[in-house]
Design a protein around this motif. Structure first.
Motif, PDB file in Angstrom:
ATOM      1  N   THR A  31      12.884 -27.340   3.413  1.00  0.00           N
ATOM      2  CA  THR A  31      11.557 -26.743   3.459  1.00  0.00           C
ATOM      3  C   THR A  31      10.585 -27.584   2.652  1.00  0.00           C
ATOM      4  O   THR A  31      10.968 -28.471   1.890  1.00  0.00           O
ATOM      5  CB  THR A  31      11.589 -25.319   2.878  1.00  0.00           C
ATOM      6  OG1 THR A  31      11.996 -25.396   1.514  1.00  0.00           O
ATOM      7  CG2 THR A  31      12.536 -24.429   3.653  1.00  0.00           C
ATOM      8  N   ASP A  32       9.308 -27.319   2.830  1.00  0.00           N
ATOM      9  CA  ASP A  32       8.279 -28.060   2.110  1.00  0.00           C
ATOM     10  C   ASP A  32       8.406 -27.869   0.611  1.00  0.00           C
ATOM     11  O   ASP A  32       8.207 -28.800  -0.175  1.00  0.00           O
ATOM     12  CB  ASP A  32       6.885 -27.622   2.562  1.00  0.00           C
ATOM     13  CG  ASP A  32       6.599 -27.995   4.004  1.00  0.00           C
ATOM     14  OD1 ASP A  32       7.248 -28.932   4.504  1.00  0.00           O
ATOM     15  OD2 ASP A  32       5.724 -27.358   4.617  1.00  0.00           O
ATOM     16  N   GLY A  33       8.737 -26.675   0.189  1.00  0.00           N
ATOM     17  CA  GLY A  33       8.880 -26.395  -1.238  1.00  0.00           C
ATOM     18  C   GLY A  33      10.004 -27.192  -1.866  1.00  0.00           C
ATOM     19  O   GLY A  33       9.872 -27.691  -2.992  1.00  0.00           O
ATOM     20  N   ALA A  34      11.116 -27.338  -1.148  1.00  0.00           N
ATOM     21  CA  ALA A  34      12.240 -28.107  -1.683  1.00  0.00           C
ATOM     22  C   ALA A  34      11.878 -29.580  -1.792  1.00  0.00           C
ATOM     23  O   ALA A  34      12.236 -30.239  -2.776  1.00  0.00           O
ATOM     24  CB  ALA A  34      13.468 -27.917  -0.798  1.00  0.00           C
ATOM     25  N   LEU A  35      11.168 -30.094  -0.811  1.00  0.00           N
ATOM     26  CA  LEU A  35      10.746 -31.491  -0.876  1.00  0.00           C
ATOM     27  C   LEU A  35       9.753 -31.720  -2.007  1.00  0.00           C
ATOM     28  O   LEU A  35       9.807 -32.742  -2.709  1.00  0.00           O
ATOM     29  CB  LEU A  35      10.132 -31.919   0.460  1.00  0.00           C
ATOM     30  CG  LEU A  35      11.106 -32.045   1.621  1.00  0.00           C
ATOM     31  CD1 LEU A  35      10.345 -32.334   2.912  1.00  0.00           C
ATOM     32  CD2 LEU A  35      12.109 -33.141   1.358  1.00  0.00           C
ATOM     33  N   PHE A  36       8.845 -30.779  -2.215  1.00  0.00           N
ATOM     34  CA  PHE A  36       7.877 -30.891  -3.305  1.00  0.00           C
ATOM     35  C   PHE A  36       8.593 -30.859  -4.657  1.00  0.00           C
ATOM     36  O   PHE A  36       8.307 -31.657  -5.551  1.00  0.00           O
ATOM     37  CB  PHE A  36       6.842 -29.765  -3.215  1.00  0.00           C
ATOM     38  CG  PHE A  36       5.820 -29.799  -4.312  1.00  0.00           C
ATOM     39  CD1 PHE A  36       4.799 -30.737  -4.290  1.00  0.00           C
ATOM     40  CD2 PHE A  36       5.878 -28.902  -5.364  1.00  0.00           C
ATOM     41  CE1 PHE A  36       3.859 -30.775  -5.307  1.00  0.00           C
ATOM     42  CE2 PHE A  36       4.946 -28.936  -6.381  1.00  0.00           C
ATOM     43  CZ  PHE A  36       3.926 -29.878  -6.348  1.00  0.00           C
ATOM     44  N   ALA A  37       9.537 -29.929  -4.812  1.00  0.00           N
ATOM     45  CA  ALA A  37      10.282 -29.814  -6.066  1.00  0.00           C
ATOM     46  C   ALA A  37      11.092 -31.079  -6.334  1.00  0.00           C
ATOM     47  O   ALA A  37      11.164 -31.546  -7.481  1.00  0.00           O
ATOM     48  CB  ALA A  37      11.199 -28.599  -6.023  1.00  0.00           C
ATOM     49  N   VAL A  40       8.710 -33.676  -7.683  1.00  0.00           N
ATOM     50  CA  VAL A  40       8.323 -33.407  -9.070  1.00  0.00           C
ATOM     51  C   VAL A  40       9.460 -33.795 -10.015  1.00  0.00           C
ATOM     52  O   VAL A  40       9.228 -34.412 -11.066  1.00  0.00           O
ATOM     53  CB  VAL A  40       7.928 -31.922  -9.253  1.00  0.00           C
ATOM     54  CG1 VAL A  40       7.780 -31.561 -10.714  1.00  0.00           C
ATOM     55  CG2 VAL A  40       6.651 -31.629  -8.491  1.00  0.00           C
ATOM     56  N   VAL A  41      10.685 -33.463  -9.663  1.00  0.00           N
ATOM     57  CA  VAL A  41      11.836 -33.833 -10.495  1.00  0.00           C
ATOM     58  C   VAL A  41      11.944 -35.351 -10.584  1.00  0.00           C
ATOM     59  O   VAL A  41      12.204 -35.906 -11.652  1.00  0.00           O
ATOM     60  CB  VAL A  41      13.134 -33.205  -9.942  1.00  0.00           C
ATOM     61  CG1 VAL A  41      14.367 -33.789 -10.611  1.00  0.00           C
ATOM     62  CG2 VAL A  41      13.103 -31.704 -10.108  1.00  0.00           C
ATOM     63  N   GLY A  42      11.700 -36.028  -9.488  1.00  0.00           N
ATOM     64  CA  GLY A  42      11.740 -37.489  -9.500  1.00  0.00           C
ATOM     65  C   GLY A  42      10.684 -38.091 -10.419  1.00  0.00           C
ATOM     66  O   GLY A  42      10.944 -39.070 -11.121  1.00  0.00           O
TER      67      GLY A  42
END
Length: 54
Positions: A31-37, A40-42
């Motif tokens: 999902t978009d949220g998982a890709l965004f998270a 951010v972690v990266g």
């Protein structure tokens, strides 16, 4: 004429892999949220590594 066109379309559809149904396991896309998270972690990990290097 209609039979020729329909049989031609049927031949193209059966020869093209895009029209074939896959019999494998379907894997859901992230999902978009998982890709965004993950992004951010990266960024956080990258900044920590840059701080340690000096």
């Amino acid at each position: 004429m209609v039979r020729l066109v329909s049989s031609l379309l049927l031949a193209i559809a059966s020869a093209t892999p895009a029209f074939a149904q896959s019999g494998g396991i379907s894997i859901p896309e992230p999902t978009d949220g998982a890709l965004f998270a993950l992004g951010v972690v990266g960024l956080i990990v990258g900044r920590q590594i840059a701080k340690r290097r000096g």
